[in-house]
Write a protein that holds these residues in place. Structure first.
Motif, short mmCIF file in Angstrom:
data_model
loop_
_atom_site.label_atom_id
_atom_site.label_comp_id
_atom_site.label_asym_id
_atom_site.label_seq_id
_atom_site.Cartn_x
_atom_site.Cartn_y
_atom_site.Cartn_z
N MET A 1 0.72 -0.88 0.12
CA MET A 1 0.10 0.42 0.32
C MET A 1 0.76 1.51 -0.21
O MET A 1 1.75 1.38 0.82
CB MET A 1 -1.08 0.60 0.70
N GLU A 2 0.73 2.53 -0.28
CA GLU A 2 1.33 3.23 -0.66
C GLU A 2 0.11 4.03 -0.36
O GLU A 2 -0.78 4.43 -0.70
CB GLU A 2 2.35 3.38 -2.54
N THR A 3 0.51 5.90 -0.53
CA THR A 3 0.24 6.62 -0.27
C THR A 3 0.08 7.84 -1.01
O THR A 3 1.66 7.93 -1.97
CB THR A 3 0.16 7.96 1.38
N ALA A 4 -0.92 8.81 -1.13
CA ALA A 4 -0.59 9.62 -2.63
C ALA A 4 0.58 10.42 -2.11
O ALA A 4 1.11 11.45 -3.26
CB ALA A 4 -2.24 9.99 -2.49
N ARG A 5 0.67 11.13 -1.23
CA ARG A 5 2.03 11.73 -0.80
C ARG A 5 3.68 10.92 -1.48
O ARG A 5 3.89 11.37 -2.10
CB ARG A 5 1.67 12.05 0.30
N GLU A 6 3.08 9.81 -0.77
CA GLU A 6 4.37 8.39 -1.45
C GLU A 6 4.57 8.41 -2.58
O GLU A 6 6.23 8.71 -3.24
CB GLU A 6 4.60 7.60 -0.71
N LYS A 7 4.04 9.01 -3.58
CA LYS A 7 3.31 8.53 -5.26
C LYS A 7 3.61 10.13 -5.65
O LYS A 7 4.06 9.47 -7.10
CB LYS A 7 2.42 7.81 -5.62
N GLY A 8 3.69 10.80 -5.05
CA GLY A 8 3.62 11.78 -5.47
C GLY A 8 2.78 12.46 -6.23
O GLY A 8 3.14 13.80 -6.93
N TRP A 9 1.42 12.24 -5.61
CA TRP A 9 -0.11 12.62 -6.00
C TRP A 9 -0.25 14.25 -5.99
O TRP A 9 -1.51 13.45 -6.11
CB TRP A 9 -0.74 11.41 -6.64
N ALA A 10 0.12 14.11 -4.43
CA ALA A 10 -0.29 14.90 -3.33
C ALA A 10 -0.97 16.29 -3.62
O ALA A 10 -2.49 16.30 -3.40
CB ALA A 10 0.23 15.66 -2.06
N GLU A 11 -0.72 16.47 -5.12
CA GLU A 11 -1.58 17.86 -5.49
C GLU A 11 -2.62 17.33 -6.47
O GLU A 11 -3.16 18.97 -7.04
CB GLU A 11 0.01 18.75 -6.17
N LEU A 12 -2.37 16.45 -6.69
CA LEU A 12 -4.00 16.39 -8.17
C LEU A 12 -4.83 16.22 -7.41
O LEU A 12 -5.43 15.88 -5.97
CB LEU A 12 -3.35 14.31 -8.54
N SER A 13 -5.86 16.59 -8.19
CA SER A 13 -7.41 16.98 -8.28
C SER A 13 -7.62 15.44 -7.67
O SER A 13 -7.16 14.00 -8.08
CB SER A 13 -8.14 17.41 -8.97
N ASN A 14 -8.57 15.30 -7.37
CA ASN A 14 -9.77 13.79 -7.32
C ASN A 14 -9.56 13.12 -8.35
O ASN A 14 -9.74 12.68 -8.74
CB ASN A 14 -11.10 13.93 -6.11
#
Length: 90
Positions: A1-14
């Motif tokens: 399991m990975e988080t959006a932050r870990e993937k570099g996706w934290a700034e993406l809209s839903n």
């Protein structure tokens, strides 16, 4: 399991986040965004969604078995909610 932050996706809209997760082959997204079901067409996606009704880690951690149960047999496009009652702050 990975988080959006870990993937570099934290700034993406839903919508972009869901698109990226599908493109990367993820099968399930776990989120505490209770509005995602109504803001995005999650039922038409190839990705299942589990919505946690709290994002407070101590409360979430206490319901890990319920979260695992919600994941069992979940199908693409399906949305399941996991009720996570708040525990009193100490």
């Amino acid at each position: 399991m990975e988080t959006a932050r870990e993937k570099g996706w934290a700034e993406l809209s839903n919508g972009d986040l869901l698109d990226r997760a599908e493109q990367e082959g993820y099968e399930v997204m776990i989120t505490a965004d209770q509005g995602i079901r109504h803001q995005q067409s999650v039922g038409r996606r190839g990705l299942a969604t589990v919505v946690l009704l709290s994002n407070r880690w101590p409360d979430v951690r206490s319901r890990i078995d319920d979260i695992r149960a919600a994941l069992e047999g979940i199908q693409p496009g399906e949305v399941r909610e996991v009720d996570i009652p708040a525990r009193p702050l100490r």
